[in-house]
Design an enzyme around this catalytic site. Structure first.
Site, PDB file in Angstrom:
ATOM      1  N   ARG A  84       0.855  -1.190   0.000  1.00  0.00           N
ATOM      2  CA  ARG A  84       0.000   0.000   0.000  1.00  0.00           C
ATOM      3  C   ARG A  84       0.896   1.246   0.000  1.00  0.00           C
ATOM      4  O   ARG A  84       1.696   1.434   0.920  1.00  0.00           O
ATOM      5  CB  ARG A  84      -0.907   0.001   1.242  1.00  0.00           C
ATOM      6  CG  ARG A  84      -1.718   1.269   1.373  1.00  0.00           C
ATOM      7  CD  ARG A  84      -2.719   1.255   2.522  1.00  0.00           C
ATOM      8  NE  ARG A  84      -3.391   2.541   2.557  1.00  0.00           N
ATOM      9  CZ  ARG A  84      -3.371   3.394   3.587  1.00  0.00           C
ATOM     10  NH1 ARG A  84      -2.772   3.086   4.722  1.00  0.00           N
ATOM     11  NH2 ARG A  84      -3.973   4.558   3.485  1.00  0.00           N
ATOM     12  N   HIS A 129      -2.935  10.919   0.544  1.00  0.00           N
ATOM     13  CA  HIS A 129      -2.423  10.708   1.904  1.00  0.00           C
ATOM     14  C   HIS A 129      -1.726  12.009   2.324  1.00  0.00           C
ATOM     15  O   HIS A 129      -0.530  12.051   2.550  1.00  0.00           O
ATOM     16  CB  HIS A 129      -1.483   9.502   1.959  1.00  0.00           C
ATOM     17  CG  HIS A 129      -1.260   8.935   3.337  1.00  0.00           C
ATOM     18  ND1 HIS A 129      -1.440   7.604   3.643  1.00  0.00           N
ATOM     19  CD2 HIS A 129      -0.879   9.531   4.490  1.00  0.00           C
ATOM     20  CE1 HIS A 129      -1.152   7.401   4.922  1.00  0.00           C
ATOM     21  NE2 HIS A 129      -0.808   8.552   5.469  1.00  0.00           N
ATOM     22  N   GLU A 174      -7.753   8.500   5.998  1.00  0.00           N
ATOM     23  CA  GLU A 174      -8.096   9.122   7.277  1.00  0.00           C
ATOM     24  C   GLU A 174      -8.705  10.518   7.167  1.00  0.00           C
ATOM     25  O   GLU A 174      -8.086  11.523   7.543  1.00  0.00           O
ATOM     26  CB  GLU A 174      -6.863   9.173   8.181  1.00  0.00           C
ATOM     27  CG  GLU A 174      -6.307   7.803   8.484  1.00  0.00           C
ATOM     28  CD  GLU A 174      -5.135   7.837   9.449  1.00  0.00           C
ATOM     29  OE1 GLU A 174      -4.590   8.928   9.676  1.00  0.00           O
ATOM     30  OE2 GLU A 174      -4.780   6.785   9.977  1.00  0.00           O
ATOM     31  N   ASN A 316      -7.724   2.048   9.653  1.00  0.00           N
ATOM     32  CA  ASN A 316      -6.438   2.278  10.310  1.00  0.00           C
ATOM     33  C   ASN A 316      -6.698   2.310  11.803  1.00  0.00           C
ATOM     34  O   ASN A 316      -7.483   3.134  12.286  1.00  0.00           O
ATOM     35  CB  ASN A 316      -5.825   3.623   9.885  1.00  0.00           C
ATOM     36  CG  ASN A 316      -5.338   3.615   8.448  1.00  0.00           C
ATOM     37  OD1 ASN A 316      -5.392   2.586   7.761  1.00  0.00           O
ATOM     38  ND2 ASN A 316      -4.854   4.753   7.991  1.00  0.00           N
ATOM     39  N   TYR A 318      -4.813   2.004  15.759  1.00  0.00           N
ATOM     40  CA  TYR A 318      -3.588   1.959  16.559  1.00  0.00           C
ATOM     41  C   TYR A 318      -3.826   1.808  18.047  1.00  0.00           C
ATOM     42  O   TYR A 318      -3.044   1.179  18.741  1.00  0.00           O
ATOM     43  CB  TYR A 318      -2.771   3.255  16.352  1.00  0.00           C
ATOM     44  CG  TYR A 318      -2.147   3.375  14.986  1.00  0.00           C
ATOM     45  CD1 TYR A 318      -0.839   2.951  14.754  1.00  0.00           C
ATOM     46  CD2 TYR A 318      -2.859   3.914  13.918  1.00  0.00           C
ATOM     47  CE1 TYR A 318      -0.258   3.052  13.497  1.00  0.00           C
ATOM     48  CE2 TYR A 318      -2.274   4.029  12.657  1.00  0.00           C
ATOM     49  CZ  TYR A 318      -0.980   3.592  12.456  1.00  0.00           C
ATOM     50  OH  TYR A 318      -0.409   3.689  11.210  1.00  0.00           O
ATOM     51  N   GLU A 385      -3.854  -0.035   8.087  1.00  0.00           N
ATOM     52  CA  GLU A 385      -2.709   0.352   8.929  1.00  0.00           C
ATOM     53  C   GLU A 385      -2.917  -0.165  10.336  1.00  0.00           C
ATOM     54  O   GLU A 385      -4.030  -0.100  10.873  1.00  0.00           O
ATOM     55  CB  GLU A 385      -2.550   1.889   9.041  1.00  0.00           C
ATOM     56  CG  GLU A 385      -1.970   2.571   7.835  1.00  0.00           C
ATOM     57  CD  GLU A 385      -1.836   4.079   8.020  1.00  0.00           C
ATOM     58  OE1 GLU A 385      -1.664   4.547   9.174  1.00  0.00           O
ATOM     59  OE2 GLU A 385      -1.918   4.783   7.003  1.00  0.00           O
TER      60      GLU A 385
HETATM   61  C1  PNW Z   1      -1.686   7.430  10.729  1.00  0.00           C
HETATM   62  N1  PNW Z   1      -5.342   7.568  16.063  1.00  0.00           N
HETATM   63  O1  PNW Z   1      -2.310   8.444  11.449  1.00  0.00           O
HETATM   64  C2  PNW Z   1      -1.252   7.935   9.362  1.00  0.00           C
HETATM   65  O2  PNW Z   1      -2.059   7.401   8.336  1.00  0.00           O
HETATM   66  C3  PNW Z   1       0.194   7.705   9.027  1.00  0.00           C
HETATM   67  O3  PNW Z   1       0.593   8.531   7.956  1.00  0.00           O
HETATM   68  C4  PNW Z   1       1.039   7.906  10.242  1.00  0.00           C
HETATM   69  O4  PNW Z   1       2.411   7.855   9.974  1.00  0.00           O
HETATM   70  C5  PNW Z   1       0.654   6.841  11.248  1.00  0.00           C
HETATM   71  O5  PNW Z   1      -0.721   6.840  11.527  1.00  0.00           O
HETATM   72  C6  PNW Z   1       1.400   6.957  12.574  1.00  0.00           C
HETATM   73  O6  PNW Z   1       1.087   8.159  13.211  1.00  0.00           O
HETATM   74  C7  PNW Z   1      -3.028   8.166  12.619  1.00  0.00           C
HETATM   75  O7  PNW Z   1      -6.486   8.008  16.129  1.00  0.00           O
HETATM   76  C8  PNW Z   1      -4.318   8.609  12.713  1.00  0.00           C
HETATM   77  O8  PNW Z   1      -4.869   6.933  17.047  1.00  0.00           O
HETATM   78  C9  PNW Z   1      -5.100   8.410  13.835  1.00  0.00           C
HETATM   79  C10 PNW Z   1      -4.564   7.744  14.910  1.00  0.00           C
HETATM   80  C11 PNW Z   1      -3.271   7.280  14.841  1.00  0.00           C
HETATM   81  C12 PNW Z   1      -2.496   7.500  13.715  1.00  0.00           C
END
Ligand code: PNW
Length: 489
Positions: A84, A129, A174, A316, A318, A385
């Site tokens: 991706r 992006h 996002e 995505n 985390y 992600e």
């Molecule tokens: C992503 N959250 O952003 C992005 O898509 C990437 O480009 C970035 O490098 C990666 O995470 C790490 O930061 C995020 O809500 C958006 O926890 C939201 C969250 C985390 C990361």
């Protein structure tokens, strides 16, 4: 797509797909090479470098622009099914507009796509992006609804140039970050702080740009190209801090305002923004003296066009937050936080990654996947992600390995629960430019030495562990690749 084998151990079906991800501005470099135009990230980092913690920029980044063949070989070594990556809009349209198409930019992505396909790796392409042409920011950026047309112009050139070989498209990465962080809270370029206003205006434009792009594909390309077009939403899990009605409502509002904001118009059976969002923002706007709701509204025709406009739910994920009701006296008005009325913080006792927002809560991904299943009638979810940051960049990256093992175990359990998860993507292929955090936070499976002009890449222990999971389809928490130390239990 999960099944039990070897006694009680869950494993990934052979159809389940694994990949890794990057984004153009974070890895490519070559910011002004071969006719590329200026993006909002070039502009921010060059004119206001104090926004970036280490004062750095993506001028060179990982220099991926000059390393196509060797990076594809690394993807082969990992054994991934797909890669991706994102396309830089100003590399294709240097002026931001379709008046001039930069052939060198087209050639670069053709080279990458062809090299991937020559090695049996599927390209999964994100159209946006975060690197908006600066020219389009100067006419207002995403809060300007004219960007719908400009984005569709861009998408049309991508479909016609690459769609014979690219079968998986993600329009936006996002939207919450594109809108809230960029135009409401200032955490991403162009770093505007029109809280409670800019992000909502942006969301109208972005959703319509997505829907019109999906419509364009259906009308002009789907029959001949046979690909899939979707969107990727970021979603943290949020659970209530107590059983009180207020906290339960706060956690649900947090999910509706952060996930439902973009998911409800596209994936729900009724369409449009979530009712709770429309009601609360209209109410607060009125109290604040605004002549109309700060949240734009869709026409019936627009609601209908948006509904069902994605072939999969790109996710995505985390982290997880614990939510309670936001005390009235702490609410800044107007603001998106006051609008949802939730205060969401680090769950007590959880490990924190190299990013101050990244709390390790493995069961959060399982809970979130089940929430999506019930909320949107079990759409196909592609995890686009998931990953863990540190700051030291240690090659013996046991904390990252533990994160992947535990999150993937919970993905397996969500599949057992009935969630239609087909795809998993690790963020990131390699250490890269982490937006406002510059090079200080590292998410890569490969370490990149940014002090060396050649930007050499070295596989971390997690690269071998991820490869082993792809090969064996099981999570073996005791697996230690040759040459690495055993991780402490
Ligand atoms: C992503 N959250 O952003 C992005 O898509 C990437 O480009 C970035 O490098 C990666 O995470 C790490 O930061 C995020 O809500 C958006 O926890 C939201 C969250 C985390 C990361």
């Amino acid at each position: 797509l999960a099944y039990f084998c070897k006694g009680q151990q869950l494993s990934f079906d052979s159809n389940f797909r694994f990949g890794v991800a990057t984004a153009s501005y974070q890895v490519e470099g070559a910011w002004n090479i071969d006719g590329k135009g200026e993006s909002i990230w070039d502009h921010l980092t060059h004119t206001q470098s104090s926004y970036i913690v280490d004062g750095s920029n993506g001028d060179i980044a990982c220099d991926a622009y000059h390393k196509t063949a060797e990076d594809v070989q690394r993807l082969v070594d990992l054994g991934v099914d797909f890669y991706r990556f994102s396309i830089s809009w100003p590399r294709i349209f240097p002026s931001g507009h379709r008046n001039y198409i930069n052939q060198a930019g087209i050639d670069y992505y053709n080279g990458l796509i062809d090299e991937l396909l020559a090695h049996n790796i599927t390209p999964m392409v994100t159209m946006y992006h975060w690197d908006l042409p600066q020219s389009l920011q100067e006419i207002g950026g995403w809060p300007n609804p004219l960007l719908v047309n400009y984005f569709v112009d861009y998408a049309d050139v991508l479909f016609s140039s690459f769609g014979d070989r690219v079968k998986e498209w993600i329009t936006f990465n996002e939207p919450v970050q594109v809108c809230s962080d960029a135009y409401s809270t200032g955490g991403l370029a162009p770093a505007y702080t029109q809280d409670g206003i800019g992000g909502y205006l942006c969301s109208y434009t972005l959703l319509m740009a997505h829907a019109r792009t999906y419509e364009l594909y259906n009308n002009n390309y789907r029959d001949t190209q046979n690909g899939r077009v979707g969107i990727t939403l970021s979603a943290s899990w949020g659970y209530p801090a107590s059983n009180s009605d207020e906290d339960v409502e706060a956690a649900e509002n947090f999910l509706q305002f952060k996930v439902g904001w973009f998911a409800h118009p596209i994936f729900s059976s009724t369409g449009d923004f979530p009712t709770v969002m429309k009601e609360r923002i209209a109410q607060l706007s009125q109290e604040e003296g605004f002549p109309r709701s700060r949240l734009p509204s869709f026409t019936d025709e627009e609601v209908a066009l948006l509904k069902g406009s994605s072939d999969f739910f790109g996710l995505n994920h985390y982290t997880t937050n614990e939510c309670s009701v936001l005390p009235e006296e702490d609410a800044i008005r107007p603001s998106q936080q006051a609008d949802h009325g939730a205060l969401c913080v680090q769950p007590p006792g959880t490990e924190v990654g190299g990013s101050d927002w990244l709390y390790v809560v493995p069961e959060g991904i399982r809970n979130l996947l089940n929430w999506i299943r019930t909320e949107y009638d079990n759409p196909e979810v592609m995890i686009t992600e998931n990953g863990f940051s540190d700051r030291d960049g240690d090659l013996n990256d046991c904390r990252r390995i533990n994160y992947f093992n535990e999150y993937l175990q919970n993905v397996l359990e969500a599949i057992e629960d009935g969630c239609n998860v087909t795809t998993y993507t690790a963020w990131s292929f390699m250490d890269n430019f982490e937006w406002m955090k510059g090079y200080s936070e590292k998410f890569g499976l490969y370490y990149v030495d940014f002090n060396d002009d050649d930007r050499p890449r070295t596989p971390k222990m997690s690269a071998y562990v991820f490869k082993n999971i792809i090969q064996t389809r099981v999570i073996d928490t005791t697996y230690t690749p040759d040459g690495f130390e055993v991780c402490a239990a």
